[in-house]
Write a protein that holds these residues in place. Structure first.
Motif, PDB file in Angstrom:
ATOM      1  N   ALA A 273       0.829  -1.206   0.000  1.00 34.47           N
ATOM      2  CA  ALA A 273       0.000   0.000   0.000  1.00 34.47           C
ATOM      3  C   ALA A 273       0.864   1.257   0.000  1.00 34.47           C
ATOM      4  O   ALA A 273       0.572   2.234  -0.712  1.00 34.47           O
ATOM      5  N   VAL A 274       1.941   1.247   0.790  1.00 34.61           N
ATOM      6  CA  VAL A 274       2.853   2.404   0.821  1.00 34.61           C
ATOM      7  C   VAL A 274       3.526   2.589  -0.533  1.00 34.61           C
ATOM      8  O   VAL A 274       3.691   3.716  -1.021  1.00 34.61           O
ATOM      9  N   MET A 275       3.913   1.486  -1.182  1.00 33.97           N
ATOM     10  CA  MET A 275       4.501   1.567  -2.520  1.00 33.97           C
ATOM     11  C   MET A 275       3.537   2.206  -3.510  1.00 33.97           C
ATOM     12  O   MET A 275       3.918   3.058  -4.322  1.00 33.97           O
ATOM     13  N   LEU A 276       2.280   1.803  -3.431  1.00 32.64           N
ATOM     14  CA  LEU A 276       1.266   2.353  -4.333  1.00 32.64           C
ATOM     15  C   LEU A 276       1.118   3.859  -4.138  1.00 32.64           C
ATOM     16  O   LEU A 276       1.028   4.625  -5.100  1.00 32.64           O
ATOM     17  N   ILE A 277       1.093   4.288  -2.884  1.00 30.88           N
ATOM     18  CA  ILE A 277       0.944   5.713  -2.595  1.00 30.88           C
ATOM     19  C   ILE A 277       2.147   6.488  -3.128  1.00 30.88           C
ATOM     20  O   ILE A 277       1.999   7.553  -3.746  1.00 30.88           O
ATOM     21  N   ALA A 278       3.352   5.953  -2.907  1.00 30.97           N
ATOM     22  CA  ALA A 278       4.566   6.631  -3.383  1.00 30.97           C
ATOM     23  C   ALA A 278       4.567   6.746  -4.899  1.00 30.97           C
ATOM     24  O   ALA A 278       4.876   7.814  -5.454  1.00 30.97           O
ATOM     25  N   GLN A 279       4.208   5.666  -5.590  1.00 31.45           N
ATOM     26  CA  GLN A 279       4.159   5.708  -7.044  1.00 31.45           C
ATOM     27  C   GLN A 279       3.092   6.674  -7.546  1.00 31.45           C
ATOM     28  O   GLN A 279       3.309   7.408  -8.514  1.00 31.45           O
ATOM     29  N   GLY A 280       1.954   6.669  -6.863  1.00 33.60           N
ATOM     30  CA  GLY A 280       0.869   7.559  -7.279  1.00 33.60           C
ATOM     31  C   GLY A 280       1.235   9.024  -7.151  1.00 33.60           C
ATOM     32  O   GLY A 280       0.857   9.854  -7.983  1.00 33.60           O
ATOM     33  N   ILE A 281       2.005   9.359  -6.108  1.00 34.38           N
ATOM     34  CA  ILE A 281       2.392  10.759  -5.899  1.00 34.38           C
ATOM     35  C   ILE A 281       3.474  11.187  -6.887  1.00 34.38           C
ATOM     36  O   ILE A 281       3.382  12.242  -7.523  1.00 34.38           O
ATOM     37  N   VAL A 282       4.497  10.354  -7.048  1.00 38.88           N
ATOM     38  CA  VAL A 282       5.624  10.733  -7.896  1.00 38.88           C
ATOM     39  C   VAL A 282       5.206  10.889  -9.356  1.00 38.88           C
ATOM     40  O   VAL A 282       5.679  11.796 -10.055  1.00 38.88           O
ATOM     41  N   PHE A 283       4.309  10.020  -9.826  1.00 39.30           N
ATOM     42  CA  PHE A 283       3.888  10.092 -11.226  1.00 39.30           C
ATOM     43  C   PHE A 283       2.490  10.681 -11.343  1.00 39.30           C
ATOM     44  O   PHE A 283       1.659  10.211 -12.107  1.00 39.30           O
ATOM     45  N   SER A 284       2.237  11.715 -10.587  1.00 37.67           N
ATOM     46  CA  SER A 284       0.985  12.453 -10.682  1.00 37.67           C
ATOM     47  C   SER A 284       1.257  13.803 -11.327  1.00 37.67           C
ATOM     48  O   SER A 284       2.392  14.135 -11.682  1.00 37.67           O
TER      49      SER A 284
END
Length: 422
Positions: A273-284
């Motif tokens: 879940a933390v990985m998903l959040i990090a990816q979602g923020i960086v590539f937003s």
């Protein structure tokens, strides 16, 4: 012109949706089978015991990860030569057939062969998917978001897979061996059927023909670009090794801390879940793609600190912060390195990304094996401090990387201030 632009945008959206679904299915298949493997091995052994079950479960897991070492780069070369669509379809179809055979094993040898083939076919999908995006998406902001969506889909598949596999085994585990195929159909239908649907979707959503060739002669001829390419590939291998070592090391560490399997499973779910959040923020839309190169060195440093802090934990609660640090940095680094490698590819997108998959698989295999050897042969502190030191070195080695990547089309600017890629 407006209608043509809208039509092209719709086609691009359909193609991206097909690629995202394909990445999800491949990761789902890998994760789904993990909780089931020990029980499958137990039923296939003539005289099962705990040591043999553990050994074959580890080898079968490694078989899937090792297969891309031999197949990822050739798949990439074929994708560059014959086009993304046929390789994607072939990879998904082969994955569907071999996964269905894996869930209904005839013998232990047969299961090993199918796991190897399953991993080999899966290696055709992600490099071709990323390469298709790099080929067809000219806008760097949309390209970065597309890379992020594919990475998020893969992470979601890894998160959902073990849960689905565990639920399916609730039925499989109560069946006699000769009725196992009836229950295994649940797994086969979900994953293999999903792969077939993904292949059909790709066939309709992606245009025929070979991938468009982008002009990169000026980039490829620079020593800085070649040096940056090599450094990115090495960093991708180090990252995979660190994550592989962390997964195995955390599992072994949990035993000494009396952490139950349920708590450990919840911890891994939190990491995803933390990985998903990090990816979602960086590539937003909040982050410009060209700025992500400045995050590589700090992310490696955070990951190194997180690994070292695992030693300070006295229980599951104490592991929350260090595991979150490792997960967030890993979630940021994986798609970021893939994004930049695609930019400075000198053999064609899919070949380069296939080479990255090969390096990543090697790093993951070495990290997983190294964790067990370090944990068994040395004090527990060595098992975490040694890889933490390697990640710290990677952070230092990444400090000059942003300047090397300034030669790429993603950040090179013409006198008018527009991106060369545009």
């Amino acid at each position: 012109m407006i209608r043509l632009a809208k039509t092209l945008e719709r086609r691009q959206s359909r193609a991206l949706a097909a690629l995202v679904f394909s990445a999800f299915v491949i990761a789902l298949g890998y994760g789904t089978i993990l909780p089931v493997l020990p029980q499958m091995v137990q039923r296939l052994l003539s005289a099962p015991n705990a040591v043999d079950i553990a050994r074959h479960t580890g080898f079968l897991t490694a078989a899937f990860a090792v297969a891309p070492l031999a197949t990822a780069f050739p798949w990439g070369r074929l994708s560059d030569r014959y086009g993304r669509r046929p390789i994607l379809i072939l990879g998904l179809a082969g994955f569907a057939v071999t996964f269905a055979a894996t869930t209904i094993p005839l013998s232990l040898t047969f299961l090993y062969v199918m796991r190897l083939l399953n991993g080999g076919f899966s290696a055709a999908v992600l490099p071709s998917a990323f390469a298709f995006v790099a080929d067809t998406e000219a806008d760097e902001q949309r390209r970065a978001r597309a890379f992020g969506r594919i990475s998020v889909a893969s992470s979601l598949g890894l998160l959902a897979g073990p849960m689905i596999g565990g639920l399916a085994w609730q039925r499989l585990g109560t069946m006699p061996f000769d009725e196992m195929s009836n229950g295994a159909f649940l797994l086969s239908f979900l994953v293999a059927g999903g792969a077939v649907v993904a292949a059909a979707t790709v066939a309709r959503a992606i245009e025929r023909g070979p991938p468009p060739r982008q002009k990169r002669d000026d980039l490829e001829s620079t020593a800085a670009a070649k040096s940056g390419e090599l450094r990115l590939l090495v960093l991708a291998g180090v990252l995979a090794g660190g994550l592989g070592l962390f997964e195995v090391g955390l599992t072994l560490r949990s035993r000494s801390l009396s952490i139950t399997p349920t708590e450990l499973g919840s911890m891994f779910a939190m990491c995803m879940a933390v990985m998903l959040i990090a990816q979602g923020i960086v590539f937003s839309r909040l982050v410009k793609p060209e700025t992500t190169r400045w995050l590589i060195a700090p992310a490696f440093a955070v990951m190194a600190v997180g690994l070292a802090m695992v030693l300070l934990a006295g229980g599951s609660d104490g592991l929350l912060i260090p595991t979150s640090m490792v997960a967030a940095s890993g979630g940021l680094l994986a798609p970021t390195l893939t994004y930049w490698i695609s930019w400075i590819a000198k053999r064609g997108h899919a070949a380069e990304l296939g080479l990255q998959s090969t390096v990543t698989s090697m790093g993951q295999a070495l990290g997983s094996a190294g964790a067990g050897l370090l944990y068994e042969s040395f004090d527990v502190s060595v098992a975490f401090l040694a890889p933490a030191a390697v990640l710290a070195i990677a952070a230092v080695a990444s400090l000059q990387l942003p300047r090397q990547l300034e030669t790429t089309p993603a950040v090179a600017r013409d006198p008018g201030g527009k991106s060369v890629a545009e």
